[in-house]
Design a protein around this motif. Sequence first.
Motif, PDB file in Angstrom:
ATOM      1  N   LEU A   1     -59.774 -73.463  -5.973  1.00 35.63           N
ATOM      2  CA  LEU A   1     -60.793 -73.058  -4.999  1.00 35.63           C
ATOM      3  C   LEU A   1     -62.161 -73.137  -5.678  1.00 35.63           C
ATOM      4  O   LEU A   1     -62.386 -72.513  -6.714  1.00 35.63           O
ATOM      5  N   SER A   2     -63.059 -73.931  -5.120  1.00 36.61           N
ATOM      6  CA  SER A   2     -64.425 -74.007  -5.645  1.00 36.61           C
ATOM      7  C   SER A   2     -65.308 -73.055  -4.857  1.00 36.61           C
ATOM      8  O   SER A   2     -65.259 -73.033  -3.631  1.00 36.61           O
ATOM      9  N   ILE A   3     -66.097 -72.269  -5.575  1.00 38.61           N
ATOM     10  CA  ILE A   3     -67.022 -71.338  -4.918  1.00 38.61           C
ATOM     11  C   ILE A   3     -68.444 -71.831  -5.170  1.00 38.61           C
ATOM     12  O   ILE A   3     -68.871 -71.929  -6.313  1.00 38.61           O
ATOM     13  N   ILE A   4     -69.141 -72.154  -4.107  1.00 36.87           N
ATOM     14  CA  ILE A   4     -70.495 -72.692  -4.245  1.00 36.87           C
ATOM     15  C   ILE A   4     -71.515 -71.629  -3.869  1.00 36.87           C
ATOM     16  O   ILE A   4     -71.433 -71.035  -2.794  1.00 36.87           O
ATOM     17  N   VAL A   5     -72.441 -71.380  -4.783  1.00 39.01           N
ATOM     18  CA  VAL A   5     -73.385 -70.279  -4.579  1.00 39.01           C
ATOM     19  C   VAL A   5     -74.821 -70.737  -4.809  1.00 39.01           C
ATOM     20  O   VAL A   5     -75.233 -70.935  -5.947  1.00 39.01           O
ATOM     21  N   PRO A   6     -75.598 -70.921  -3.737  1.00 36.94           N
ATOM     22  CA  PRO A   6     -77.007 -71.267  -3.927  1.00 36.94           C
ATOM     23  C   PRO A   6     -77.798 -70.031  -4.344  1.00 36.94           C
ATOM     24  O   PRO A   6     -77.591 -68.952  -3.807  1.00 36.94           O
ATOM     25  N   CYS A   7     -78.686 -70.175  -5.330  1.00 44.01           N
ATOM     26  CA  CYS A   7     -79.451 -69.017  -5.822  1.00 44.01           C
ATOM     27  C   CYS A   7     -80.924 -69.380  -5.927  1.00 44.01           C
ATOM     28  O   CYS A   7     -81.276 -70.333  -6.607  1.00 44.01           O
ATOM     29  N   TYR A   8     -81.749 -68.600  -5.281  1.00 45.29           N
ATOM     30  CA  TYR A   8     -83.189 -68.788  -5.407  1.00 45.29           C
ATOM     31  C   TYR A   8     -83.808 -67.436  -5.711  1.00 45.29           C
ATOM     32  O   TYR A   8     -83.807 -66.555  -4.860  1.00 45.29           O
ATOM     33  N   ASN A   9     -84.313 -67.267  -6.909  1.00 46.36           N
ATOM     34  CA  ASN A   9     -84.875 -65.993  -7.367  1.00 46.36           C
ATOM     35  C   ASN A   9     -83.905 -64.839  -7.135  1.00 46.36           C
ATOM     36  O   ASN A   9     -84.200 -63.904  -6.400  1.00 46.36           O
ATOM     37  N   GLU A  10     -82.744 -64.925  -7.754  1.00 42.41           N
ATOM     38  CA  GLU A  10     -81.682 -63.948  -7.517  1.00 42.41           C
ATOM     39  C   GLU A  10     -81.245 -63.274  -8.816  1.00 42.41           C
ATOM     40  O   GLU A  10     -80.082 -62.965  -8.984  1.00 42.41           O
ATOM     41  N   GLN A  11     -82.173 -63.045  -9.738  1.00 42.25           N
ATOM     42  CA  GLN A  11     -81.783 -62.471 -11.034  1.00 42.25           C
ATOM     43  C   GLN A  11     -81.076 -61.126 -10.884  1.00 42.25           C
ATOM     44  O   GLN A  11     -80.219 -60.791 -11.688  1.00 42.25           O
ATOM     45  N   GLU A  12     -81.434 -60.368  -9.839  1.00 41.40           N
ATOM     46  CA  GLU A  12     -80.789 -59.060  -9.671  1.00 41.40           C
ATOM     47  C   GLU A  12     -79.426 -59.183  -9.005  1.00 41.40           C
ATOM     48  O   GLU A  12     -78.545 -58.353  -9.229  1.00 41.40           O
ATOM     49  N   SER A  13     -79.262 -60.179  -8.165  1.00 41.65           N
ATOM     50  CA  SER A  13     -78.019 -60.288  -7.397  1.00 41.65           C
ATOM     51  C   SER A  13     -76.868 -60.860  -8.207  1.00 41.65           C
ATOM     52  O   SER A  13     -75.722 -60.448  -8.029  1.00 41.65           O
ATOM     53  N   ILE A  14     -77.164 -61.810  -9.100  1.00 38.12           N
ATOM     54  CA  ILE A  14     -76.080 -62.496  -9.817  1.00 38.12           C
ATOM     55  C   ILE A  14     -75.181 -61.530 -10.587  1.00 38.12           C
ATOM     56  O   ILE A  14     -73.958 -61.614 -10.480  1.00 38.12           O
ATOM     57  N   PRO A  15     -75.742 -60.565 -11.342  1.00 37.15           N
ATOM     58  CA  PRO A  15     -74.868 -59.635 -12.073  1.00 37.15           C
ATOM     59  C   PRO A  15     -74.019 -58.759 -11.140  1.00 37.15           C
ATOM     60  O   PRO A  15     -73.002 -58.209 -11.571  1.00 37.15           O
ATOM     61  N   LEU A  16     -74.436 -58.597  -9.883  1.00 37.20           N
ATOM     62  CA  LEU A  16     -73.632 -57.817  -8.933  1.00 37.20           C
ATOM     63  C   LEU A  16     -72.582 -58.714  -8.283  1.00 37.20           C
ATOM     64  O   LEU A  16     -71.458 -58.299  -8.014  1.00 37.20           O
ATOM     65  N   PHE A  17     -72.970 -59.961  -8.033  1.00 38.10           N
ATOM     66  CA  PHE A  17     -72.114 -60.896  -7.300  1.00 38.10           C
ATOM     67  C   PHE A  17     -70.839 -61.224  -8.077  1.00 38.10           C
ATOM     68  O   PHE A  17     -69.735 -61.112  -7.543  1.00 38.10           O
ATOM     69  N   TYR A  18     -71.005 -61.603  -9.330  1.00 37.78           N
ATOM     70  CA  TYR A  18     -69.860 -62.115 -10.074  1.00 37.78           C
ATOM     71  C   TYR A  18     -68.705 -61.113 -10.165  1.00 37.78           C
ATOM     72  O   TYR A  18     -67.577 -61.439  -9.783  1.00 37.78           O
ATOM     73  N   PRO A  19     -68.962 -59.863 -10.612  1.00 37.58           N
ATOM     74  CA  PRO A  19     -67.834 -58.912 -10.678  1.00 37.58           C
ATOM     75  C   PRO A  19     -67.242 -58.614  -9.306  1.00 37.58           C
ATOM     76  O   PRO A  19     -66.023 -58.444  -9.185  1.00 37.58           O
ATOM     77  N   ALA A  20     -68.086 -58.572  -8.273  1.00 38.96           N
ATOM     78  CA  ALA A  20     -67.584 -58.263  -6.927  1.00 38.96           C
ATOM     79  C   ALA A  20     -66.607 -59.338  -6.468  1.00 38.96           C
ATOM     80  O   ALA A  20     -65.568 -59.037  -5.867  1.00 38.96           O
ATOM     81  N   VAL A  21     -66.926 -60.587  -6.765  1.00 41.36           N
ATOM     82  CA  VAL A  21     -66.039 -61.675  -6.350  1.00 41.36           C
ATOM     83  C   VAL A  21     -64.801 -61.716  -7.239  1.00 41.36           C
ATOM     84  O   VAL A  21     -63.682 -61.886  -6.756  1.00 41.36           O
ATOM     85  N   GLU A  22     -64.996 -61.516  -8.541  1.00 38.97           N
ATOM     86  CA  GLU A  22     -63.862 -61.545  -9.469  1.00 38.97           C
ATOM     87  C   GLU A  22     -62.784 -60.551  -9.058  1.00 38.97           C
ATOM     88  O   GLU A  22     -61.594 -60.830  -9.139  1.00 38.97           O
ATOM     89  N   LYS A  23     -63.233 -59.367  -8.598  1.00 41.74           N
ATOM     90  CA  LYS A  23     -62.287 -58.320  -8.217  1.00 41.74           C
ATOM     91  C   LYS A  23     -61.362 -58.803  -7.105  1.00 41.74           C
ATOM     92  O   LYS A  23     -60.166 -58.522  -7.107  1.00 41.74           O
TER      93      LYS A  23
END
Length: 309
Positions: A4-26
């Motif tokens: 499964l490929s997860i595609i994530v567009p990011c534009y000025n998201e320095q605060e969101s990325i550290p929240l996103f990754y663990p949430a999806v990993e779980k």
Amino acid sequence: MKTLSIIVPCYNEQESIPLFYPAVEKIIEQLNAKIEYWFVNDGSSDHTLDELEELHEEHSDEVHFISFSRNFGKEAALYAGLQASTGDYVVVMDVDLQDPPSMLPTMLDYLESGEYDCVGTRRVDRKGEKRFKSFLSNEFYHVINRISKTEIIPGARDYRMMTRQMVNAVLSVSEYDRFSKGIFSWVGFKTKYLDYHNVERAAGETDWSIWKLARYALDGIMSFSDAPLSLAIWTGLVFSILSFLGLLVIVVRHFVSPAASAFGWSSLACIILLMGGLQLLFIGIVGKYIGKIYMQTKNRPIYIVQEKK
Ligand code: UDP
Ligand code: MG
């Protein structure tokens, strides 16, 4: 095991990325699939790229990223991600956690069952959004669905999971002005829509002002319909008939009561202004379409990659 490929567009998201990754990993732990992330840094001016580099260092076999040379827009980022992905299934999701990762297992189940080629998501409410903005969005869906043959599902998000076959179809649509919502629907295939309640951004701010949304809406309409071009034909027809009737009235009046005075100059001025205005408006509409043809014929790439890992 499928990938499964997860595609994530990011534009000025320095605060969101550290929240996103663990949430999806779980959530992903529950899935019976191999995972591949493709983050796309869309020319961010904050530390988004550093965050992505860090994530890639930590999980280099799973997390990949593409970094653009400047901001090319979310549509371009999605296209780049889809091109880079190798999975049997591909899911597109925002990094701000407005696309609930908890839906991933259900989406995957639908695709694995083989009954559907795509699982899309649809917001059933717009809690936390300005009323005026919601109103305009609803009107947009109303208008575009009336004048375009491609169905645009109201409230549908870009959050969707697709089979490789559908991804290849989406990639084959390589137009410059990309209106993904329309392209996903245009390529066809069987899509299941899952409803969910609106979730507010986890961090950061949305980049979409009312003006940007309005431009996006107009682009969408022009990408999937040529109805605005026919407006000139119909308006022209109506005014031609009206002026013909007006002519009849004048001729008849000349014979019935030759002494009647002519209409005043002010009404004449209004008619001239009205016609002039309408002509400019329609030239403008034609011009917008010509502009799109111009951009397309230049055949410029949809995005430029500066770094890929
Ligand atoms: N995004 C992007 N390029 C842009 C604008 C936005 O890649 O020029 C990304 C953004 O980082 C986010 C997603 O597109 O992951 C959706 O953006 P946003 O949350 O601002 O839009 P909304 O959820 O309000 O539709
Ligand atoms: Mg968002």
